[in-house]
Design an enzyme around this catalytic site. Structure first.
Site, PDB file in Angstrom:
ATOM      1  N   HIS A 147       0.753  -1.153  -0.103  1.00  0.00           N
ATOM      2  CA  HIS A 147      -0.122  -0.014  -0.008  1.00  0.00           C
ATOM      3  C   HIS A 147       0.933   1.204   0.130  1.00  0.00           C
ATOM      4  O   HIS A 147       2.084   1.142   0.099  1.00  0.00           O
ATOM      5  CB  HIS A 147      -1.082   0.064   1.214  1.00  0.00           C
ATOM      6  CG  HIS A 147      -0.029   0.110   2.472  1.00  0.00           C
ATOM      7  ND1 HIS A 147       0.392   1.076   3.136  1.00  0.00           N
ATOM      8  CD2 HIS A 147       0.072  -0.947   3.440  1.00  0.00           C
ATOM      9  CE1 HIS A 147       0.825   0.860   4.269  1.00  0.00           C
ATOM     10  NE2 HIS A 147       0.676  -0.443   4.318  1.00  0.00           N
TER      11      HIS A 147
ATOM     12  N   CYS B 219       3.203  -4.709   6.669  1.00  0.00           N
ATOM     13  CA  CYS B 219       2.787  -4.567   5.227  1.00  0.00           C
ATOM     14  C   CYS B 219       4.181  -4.019   4.407  1.00  0.00           C
ATOM     15  O   CYS B 219       5.191  -3.711   5.149  1.00  0.00           O
ATOM     16  CB  CYS B 219       1.852  -3.525   5.085  1.00  0.00           C
ATOM     17  SG  CYS B 219       0.381  -4.054   5.813  1.00  0.00           S
TER      18      CYS B 219
END
Length: 183
Positions: free
Chosen positions: A143, A159
């Site tokens: 992301h 992440c």
């Protein structure tokens, strides 16, 4: 013609002479915000390119992308998980993509930070930035981020983060089903 040597000229000359010696003698500095962009070969990670391939290299803090026919290879600087315990490694794939994703803290984040609240998609303080690509591992994503200080650093809870403009570029060229490997 006589040269006039004053204190300022003497000090500047001495400093200029000593500088190269100081640079040569300086100890190696381990910086927290650095990526070493070493090219990867998709064949070292996958049998075929399939719909495309991504390698997230947590050591060099870089994401490598190849399109389906191998004619487009790109490298992006990333943020990576803060610790090895937060780092999941192995093979996965992109299962969903979202522009303006909303963010909800995970259970482990809520244990550590009970005051954290969900953030709506498109909010300027959204930890997921402007775009998110979801992996088939729950709660693991590639992301964007609004906090550009995180790129090149071990700063995430698992992440892989990219600059918002870079995740938008990658998002546009990455189909659902793209194979991913985290190393």
């Amino acid at each position: 013609m006589a040269h006039h040597l004053n204190r300022r000229a003497l000090l500047l000359g001495a400093a200029a002479t000593a500088l190269p010696l100081q640079v040569l003698a300086a100890p190696s500095i381990n910086r927290a915000n650095i990526s070493s962009f070493v090219s990867q070969d998709w064949r070292d990670h996958f049998e075929t390119l399939g719909q495309g391939a991504i390698v997230c290299d947590t050591a060099s803090r870089a994401l490598h992308f190849w399109n389906a026919d191998g004619t487009d290879y790109r490298i992006y600087p990333t943020s990576v998980p803060r610790t090895d315990e937060l780092t999941k490694r192995g093979y996965t794939s992109i299962v969903r993509k979202k522009v303006g994703p909303s963010w909800t803290p995970t259970a482990s984040q809520m244990e550590r930070f009970p005051d954290w609240e969900p953030v709506a998609g498109g909010a300027p303080d959204n930890p997921l930035g402007t775009h998110a690509m979801y992996l088939d591992w729950p709660a693991y994503l590639i992301h964007g981020t609004h906090d550009t200080r995180k790129i090149g650093r071990p700063s995430s809870d698992g992440c892989i983060g990219l600059y918002n403009e870079k995740i938008a570029e990658l998002f546009a060229i990455t189909p659902i089903g793209t194979q991913v490997r985290l190393i």
